[in-house]
Design a protein around this motif. Structure first.
Motif, PDB file in Angstrom:
ATOM      1  N   GLU A  74      29.062 -24.802  92.158  1.00 18.72           N
ATOM      2  CA  GLU A  74      29.112 -24.053  91.132  1.00 18.72           C
ATOM      3  C   GLU A  74      29.932 -23.240  90.336  1.00 18.72           C
ATOM      4  O   GLU A  74      30.932 -22.987  89.782  1.00 18.72           O
ATOM      5  CB  GLU A  74      27.337 -23.543  90.943  1.00 18.72           C
ATOM      6  CG  GLU A  74      26.839 -23.091  88.957  1.00 18.72           C
ATOM      7  CD  GLU A  74      25.864 -23.364  88.630  1.00 18.72           C
ATOM      8  OE1 GLU A  74      25.884 -22.298  87.400  1.00 18.72           O
ATOM      9  OE2 GLU A  74      25.165 -23.839  89.177  1.00 18.72           O
ATOM     10  N   GLN A  75      29.603 -22.230  92.166  1.00 15.99           N
ATOM     11  CA  GLN A  75      30.665 -21.057  92.111  1.00 15.99           C
ATOM     12  C   GLN A  75      31.885 -21.137  91.946  1.00 15.99           C
ATOM     13  O   GLN A  75      32.932 -20.371  91.356  1.00 15.99           O
ATOM     14  CB  GLN A  75      30.024 -19.777  93.146  1.00 15.99           C
ATOM     15  CG  GLN A  75      28.625 -18.959  93.023  1.00 15.99           C
ATOM     16  CD  GLN A  75      28.362 -18.482  94.010  1.00 15.99           C
ATOM     17  OE1 GLN A  75      28.096 -18.726  95.380  1.00 15.99           O
ATOM     18  NE2 GLN A  75      28.625 -16.866  94.174  1.00 15.99           N
ATOM     19  N   ALA A  76      32.859 -22.527  93.102  1.00 16.06           N
ATOM     20  CA  ALA A  76      33.515 -22.586  93.283  1.00 16.06           C
ATOM     21  C   ALA A  76      34.084 -23.756  91.571  1.00 16.06           C
ATOM     22  O   ALA A  76      35.900 -23.747  92.605  1.00 16.06           O
ATOM     23  CB  ALA A  76      33.623 -23.146  94.144  1.00 16.06           C
ATOM     24  N   ALA A  77      33.868 -23.736  90.984  1.00 12.29           N
ATOM     25  CA  ALA A  77      33.991 -24.797  90.045  1.00 12.29           C
ATOM     26  C   ALA A  77      35.376 -24.904  89.412  1.00 12.29           C
ATOM     27  O   ALA A  77      35.838 -25.189  88.689  1.00 12.29           O
ATOM     28  CB  ALA A  77      32.818 -25.112  87.889  1.00 12.29           C
ATOM     29  N   THR A  78      35.786 -23.399  88.822  1.00  9.49           N
ATOM     30  CA  THR A  78      37.434 -22.785  88.665  1.00  9.49           C
ATOM     31  C   THR A  78      38.111 -22.124  89.742  1.00  9.49           C
ATOM     32  O   THR A  78      39.086 -22.423  89.345  1.00  9.49           O
ATOM     33  CB  THR A  78      36.648 -21.671  87.858  1.00  9.49           C
ATOM     34  OG1 THR A  78      36.507 -20.695  88.908  1.00  9.49           O
ATOM     35  CG2 THR A  78      35.972 -21.526  86.680  1.00  9.49           C
ATOM     36  N   LEU A  79      37.725 -22.425  91.211  1.00  8.15           N
ATOM     37  CA  LEU A  79      38.538 -22.440  92.092  1.00  8.15           C
ATOM     38  C   LEU A  79      39.338 -23.528  92.009  1.00  8.15           C
ATOM     39  O   LEU A  79      38.602 -25.063  91.482  1.00  8.15           O
ATOM     40  CB  LEU A  79      37.622 -21.763  93.435  1.00  8.15           C
ATOM     41  CG  LEU A  79      37.402 -21.138  93.668  1.00  8.15           C
ATOM     42  CD1 LEU A  79      36.653 -20.429  94.039  1.00  8.15           C
ATOM     43  CD2 LEU A  79      37.746 -19.585  92.650  1.00  8.15           C
ATOM     44  N   ALA A  80      40.455 -23.565  93.123  1.00  8.80           N
ATOM     45  CA  ALA A  80      41.404 -24.284  93.103  1.00  8.80           C
ATOM     46  C   ALA A  80      41.058 -25.625  94.544  1.00  8.80           C
ATOM     47  O   ALA A  80      41.265 -24.768  95.131  1.00  8.80           O
ATOM     48  CB  ALA A  80      43.182 -24.181  93.582  1.00  8.80           C
ATOM     49  N   VAL A  81      40.289 -26.558  94.337  1.00 10.03           N
ATOM     50  CA  VAL A  81      40.385 -27.052  96.102  1.00 10.03           C
ATOM     51  C   VAL A  81      40.778 -27.770  96.286  1.00 10.03           C
ATOM     52  O   VAL A  81      41.160 -28.970  95.819  1.00 10.03           O
ATOM     53  CB  VAL A  81      38.536 -26.904  95.262  1.00 10.03           C
ATOM     54  CG1 VAL A  81      37.917 -28.238  96.910  1.00 10.03           C
ATOM     55  CG2 VAL A  81      37.816 -26.704  95.278  1.00 10.03           C
ATOM     56  N   SER A  82      41.669 -28.164  97.510  1.00  6.60           N
ATOM     57  CA  SER A  82      42.229 -28.706  97.831  1.00  6.60           C
ATOM     58  C   SER A  82      41.629 -30.280  98.431  1.00  6.60           C
ATOM     59  O   SER A  82      39.992 -30.410  97.656  1.00  6.60           O
ATOM     60  CB  SER A  82      42.960 -28.742  99.480  1.00  6.60           C
ATOM     61  OG  SER A  82      41.270 -28.890 100.264  1.00  6.60           O
ATOM     62  N   PRO A  83      42.620 -31.892  98.526  1.00  5.90           N
ATOM     63  CA  PRO A  83      41.926 -32.759  98.811  1.00  5.90           C
ATOM     64  C   PRO A  83      40.603 -32.446  99.771  1.00  5.90           C
ATOM     65  O   PRO A  83      39.459 -33.522  99.544  1.00  5.90           O
ATOM     66  CB  PRO A  83      42.780 -33.407  98.376  1.00  5.90           C
ATOM     67  CG  PRO A  83      43.797 -32.599  98.365  1.00  5.90           C
ATOM     68  CD  PRO A  83      43.534 -31.247  98.702  1.00  5.90           C
ATOM     69  N   ASP A  84      40.474 -31.958 100.453  1.00  6.18           N
ATOM     70  CA  ASP A  84      39.696 -31.946 101.531  1.00  6.18           C
ATOM     71  C   ASP A  84      38.174 -31.220 101.756  1.00  6.18           C
ATOM     72  O   ASP A  84      37.648 -30.644 102.368  1.00  6.18           O
ATOM     73  CB  ASP A  84      40.736 -31.775 103.501  1.00  6.18           C
ATOM     74  CG  ASP A  84      41.560 -30.565 103.276  1.00  6.18           C
ATOM     75  OD1 ASP A  84      40.924 -30.030 102.487  1.00  6.18           O
ATOM     76  OD2 ASP A  84      41.810 -30.367 104.464  1.00  6.18           O
TER      77      ASP A  84
END
Length: 224
Positions: free
Chosen positions: A199-209
């Motif tokens: 939930e905290q990371a929902a707005t962050l740019a996450v890599s495919p891995d």
């Protein structure tokens, strides 16, 4: 309030620790490559052991400690898997380092054991608990030799992220008497998006891995 060992054990046993990324933090790797690590090294809160394993492989004399027995079990397994079985790990409470004669001498402070301390994402855990933070800093001072250096990597509250993020002021205010803050710079911390931080990371740019780089601080602090 600090978390008990069972809380941290659960994160390792259930593979939900967002700080376990299977590799050392790039910011810590950069510190080593810059030639800023020397002598006998302590890594408090070593977790799954990525930095202790790396530094041991590079020829340093390193001890990694963690409050969680599950973390130390995983760290030892990782060391064996990486072909570095000689890595030194131990279960120890980071808030009581200064009470251990093996680390601090007897009486405490009479024979500090370490030239360099590498803290990757432990200090900020105490960010909202001034009493624990002060105990941790005092313990570090007791086990670090005069002239020794603490390298501190902590999550920053400068932008959205996850986990216990802190301001640069918390670092500056914590390392005053007995310490000299030589450098404090913004950097990035690499984490893994797990269910606990999704939930905290929902707005962050996450890599495919599933990895994400978030705002952090990197500090070089000398023990006077």
């Amino acid at each position: 309030m600090t978390r008990p060992a069972d809380f941290w054990n659960s994160a390792y046993d259930n593979d939900t620790a967002p700080w376990v990324i299977g590799e050392p933090q790039p910011a810590i790797v950069a510190v080593e490559r810059a030639g800023e690590i020397q002598g006998r090294i302590l890594e408090p809160g070593c977790g799954a052991g990525e930095h202790t394993i790396l530094l041991t492989r590079l020829g340093y004399d390193v001890l990694g400690v963690d409050l969680s027995p599950s973390a130390i079990d995983q760290a030892r397994a990782n060391a064996a898997a990486h072909g570095v079985p000689q890595v030194n790990f131990a279960v120890a409470d980071a808030l009581a380092l200064g009470d251990d004669p093996a680390f601090a001498g007897n009486p405490p402070g009479s024979a500090p054991a370490f030239d360099t301390i590498v803290d990757s994402a432990l200090f900020h855990v105490f960010g909202t608990d001034p009493e624990s933070r002060a105990a941790y800093v005092a313990g570090l001072h007791t086990v670090c030799k005069p002239g020794g250096v603490l390298h501190l990597l902590a999550l920053s509250d400068a932008e959205p992220g996850f986990g216990p993020r802190i301001s640069d002021a918390v670092i500056r205010e914590s390392f005053t008497t007995g310490w000299e803050l030589e450098r404090l710079d913004p950097t990035r911390y690499r984490g893994r998006v797990t269910a606990g931080v999704a939930e905290q990371a929902a707005t962050l740019a996450v890599s495919p891995d599933g990895l994400v780089d978030v705002a952090a601080w990197i500090a070089r602090i000398r023990r006077l």
